[in-house]
Design a protein around this motif. Structure first.
Motif, short mmCIF file in Angstrom:
data_model
loop_
_atom_site.label_atom_id
_atom_site.label_comp_id
_atom_site.label_asym_id
_atom_site.label_seq_id
_atom_site.Cartn_x
_atom_site.Cartn_y
_atom_site.Cartn_z
N PRO A 182 -2.62 102.09 -25.28
CA PRO A 182 -2.84 100.80 -24.58
C PRO A 182 -3.88 100.86 -23.46
CG PRO A 182 -0.51 101.11 -25.00
CD PRO A 182 -1.17 102.40 -25.36
N LEU A 219 -11.92 96.85 -27.20
CA LEU A 219 -11.57 95.64 -27.96
C LEU A 219 -12.53 94.49 -27.69
CD1 LEU A 219 -7.68 95.68 -27.69
CD2 LEU A 219 -9.06 96.12 -29.71
N GLN A 220 -12.93 94.32 -26.43
CA GLN A 220 -13.89 93.26 -26.11
C GLN A 220 -15.22 93.50 -26.81
OE1 GLN A 220 -13.98 93.52 -21.86
NE2 GLN A 220 -12.51 91.85 -21.57
N ASN A 239 -14.32 96.64 -22.43
CA ASN A 239 -13.47 97.66 -23.04
C ASN A 239 -13.74 97.69 -24.55
OD1 ASN A 239 -11.92 95.59 -24.28
ND2 ASN A 239 -10.54 95.50 -22.54
N SER A 256 -7.53 98.90 -23.54
CA SER A 256 -7.57 97.69 -22.71
C SER A 256 -8.31 97.90 -21.38
CB SER A 256 -6.15 97.20 -22.43
OG SER A 256 -5.40 98.18 -21.74
#
Length: 197
Positions: free
Chosen positions: A56, A78-79, A76, A60
């Motif tokens: 996580p 995911l972005q 990050n 994140s």
């Protein structure tokens, strides 16, 4: 009869019993069928649990801050992958699957199967988990993402000021754990545990 199939030439042969440190090779093409190594299930369980705890924050937390023309941007993993959806949806899907989904699923599968060995349990779910583990080992490509990320950083370094954030350290730690799990894992050992009641 206990048989094994060569992945390269599809030769079906009787599976030999090997002592630790020896390698079984195909009689036809001489490719390695499997290595006799006793996996340390407790060690793999500890590595997998740690990887699941680090995932996580690794995905994140911000990886890097880019300061260019008086503006600072943070991103990050995911972005960065989600930004690609508008321009290259297939690339975004591959990045999300190979750098996020596959490593997390691999750690979860190894955690479950190692816990089964440590607790000496053989649930029905163990067989599909072992099959999924064999597939996910080839699709977990966190190291490819890290290499491409480092190449992008070196190219950006001449145009902008870069500041490394905490997420990068979590991601590198997750990569080391992922590679350690894969090196320690023995597919043959885990299947032997499942088939030998």
């Amino acid at each position: 009869m206990n048989t094994i199939i060569c992945r390269h030439c599809d030769l079906v042969s009787e599976r030999p019993v090997l002592t630790k440190g020896y390698v079984a090779k195909c009689a036809r093409c001489q490719h390695t069928l499997y290595k006799a190594k006793a996996a340390n299930a407790k060690k793999i369980l500890a590595l997998a649990l740690t990887a699941l705890l680090l995932a996580p924050p690794a995905f994140s937390f911000s990886l890097v801050s880019v300061h260019l023309l008086g503006v600072t941007e943070q991103t990050n993993l995911l972005q960065g992958a989600l930004l690609l959806i508008d321009f290259a949806p297939i690339v975004a899907f591959v990045v999300i699957f190979c750098a996020v989904v596959a490593p997390v699923l691999l750690a979860a599968c190894m955690c479950f199967s190692s816990a089964c060995i440590v607790l000496n349990k053989r649930p029905r779910l163990l067989s599909p988990v072992l099959k999924m583990t064999s597939l996910l080992i080839h699709w977990s490509m966190l190291e490819v993402y890290i290499v491409s990320f480092m190449v992008a950083l070196f190219k950006l370094n001449s145009y902008a000021d870069l500041y490394y954030d905490n997420g990068l350290f979590f991601l590198v730690a997750l990569l080391i754990l992922n590679m350690s799990m894969i090196c320690e894992y023995s597919n043959a050992y885990y299947w032997d545990f499942f088939t030998n009641e």
